[in-house]
Enzyme design. Structure first.
Site, mmCIF file in Angstrom:
data_model
loop_
_atom_site.group_PDB
_atom_site.id
_atom_site.type_symbol
_atom_site.label_atom_id
_atom_site.label_comp_id
_atom_site.label_asym_id
_atom_site.label_seq_id
_atom_site.Cartn_x
_atom_site.Cartn_y
_atom_site.Cartn_z
ATOM 1 N N HIS A 67 0.824 -0.956 -0.091
ATOM 2 C CA HIS A 67 0.157 0.044 0.045
ATOM 3 C C HIS A 67 1.032 1.432 -0.007
ATOM 4 C CE1 HIS A 67 -4.052 -1.479 0.583
ATOM 5 N NE2 HIS A 67 -3.467 -2.729 0.878
ATOM 6 N N SER A 84 -6.291 3.501 -6.142
ATOM 7 C CA SER A 84 -5.857 4.368 -4.840
ATOM 8 C C SER A 84 -6.012 5.700 -5.130
ATOM 9 C CB SER A 84 -4.516 3.985 -4.471
ATOM 10 O OG SER A 84 -4.407 3.010 -3.980
ATOM 11 N N GLU A 87 -9.697 6.693 -4.425
ATOM 12 C CA GLU A 87 -9.898 6.417 -3.080
ATOM 13 C C GLU A 87 -9.229 7.793 -2.303
ATOM 14 O OE1 GLU A 87 -9.957 1.596 -3.311
ATOM 15 O OE2 GLU A 87 -8.321 2.640 -2.490
ATOM 16 N N GLN A 88 -8.111 8.030 -2.588
ATOM 17 C CA GLN A 88 -7.411 9.135 -1.878
ATOM 18 C C GLN A 88 -8.039 10.460 -2.240
ATOM 19 O OE1 GLN A 88 -3.306 9.412 -1.227
ATOM 20 N NE2 GLN A 88 -2.970 7.059 -1.382
ATOM 21 N N PHE A 119 0.881 2.846 6.840
ATOM 22 C CA PHE A 119 -0.400 3.244 7.471
ATOM 23 C C PHE A 119 -1.452 2.897 6.621
ATOM 24 C CE2 PHE A 119 -4.080 5.678 8.427
ATOM 25 C CZ PHE A 119 -4.469 5.282 9.690
ATOM 26 N N ILE A 121 -5.715 2.578 5.871
ATOM 27 C CA ILE A 121 -7.051 2.890 6.409
ATOM 28 C C ILE A 121 -7.864 2.793 4.816
ATOM 29 C CG2 ILE A 121 -6.763 5.229 6.216
ATOM 30 C CD1 ILE A 121 -8.763 5.387 8.826
ATOM 31 N N ALA A 123 -9.622 4.566 2.931
ATOM 32 C CA ALA A 123 -9.782 5.980 2.681
ATOM 33 C C ALA A 123 -11.116 6.272 1.986
ATOM 34 C CB ALA A 123 -8.603 6.501 1.435
#
Length: 181
Positions: A67, A84, A87-88, A119, A121, A123
């Site tokens: 990730h 990603s 999502e971000q 980290f 999560i 998102a």
């Protein structure tokens, strides 16, 4: 997309469609393809989760290492995966103020220094304020707690990515009805 369409896919079609349901871990998708046919998407999803759960600690850490840092180098250089990036963006991480970017960068570094993986999560289920709060809190966890929490977040991400794929129409019909989980 319905489960019959997923079951009928060639290996390459399956990999092209499902290859990034777990970020940059196509090996998981390849292993799951061999378990076809699936009765429904829940069975497909559970096959992914069972594979992850069966990994040794080092394998789970490897999944987490795949990730990207949130709002990190890959975002800034434009090398995030499409999933990603979306999502971000949804979480507001593509429009951070300079001081927020600096804070998140420092928190990402502290977290990685402590745990050896970024980290993670979901998102898509978060926003930047929650993400900053969570990373600040979770950096206090033990390595085992954080390994478990990170894997649970990977599963949330995977679940939502599979839902997105299910919502796509089949290649032969835009009127396809998704199968119930």
């Amino acid at each position: 997309m319905d489960i019959a369409t997923a079951n009928a896919m060639t290996y390459q079609e399956f990999m092209d469609t499902f290859g990034n349901v777990v970020e940059k871990c196509p090996l998981i998708t390849a292993a799951v393809w061999s378990k076809r046919p699936f009765d429904n998407f829940l069975q497909l999803e559970n096959s992914v989760f069972d594979f992850i759960d069966a990994l040794p600690t080092s394998g789970k850490q490897g999944v987490l290492r795949c990730h990207p840092d949130l709002a990190g180098r890959e975002l800034l250089s434009g090398t995030l995966t499409a999933e990603s990036r979306r999502e971000q963006h949804q979480a507001g991480l593509t429009s951070l103020k300079p001081e927020e970017r600096q804070e998140l960068s420092q928190l990402n570094s502290s977290y990685k220094d402590k745990f050896g993986f970024p980290f993670v999560i979901c998102a898509k289920m978060s926003e930047k304020g929650k993400i900053l709060q969570q990373i600040s809190e979770r950096v206090q966890n033990s390595p085992q707690q954080e390994l478990c929490q990170g894997i649970e977040e990977v599963k949330k991400i995977c679940h939502l990515r599979l839902q997105d794929i299910r919502s796509l129409a089949t290649p032969t019909s835009s009127l396809a009805t998704p199968t119930k989980l």
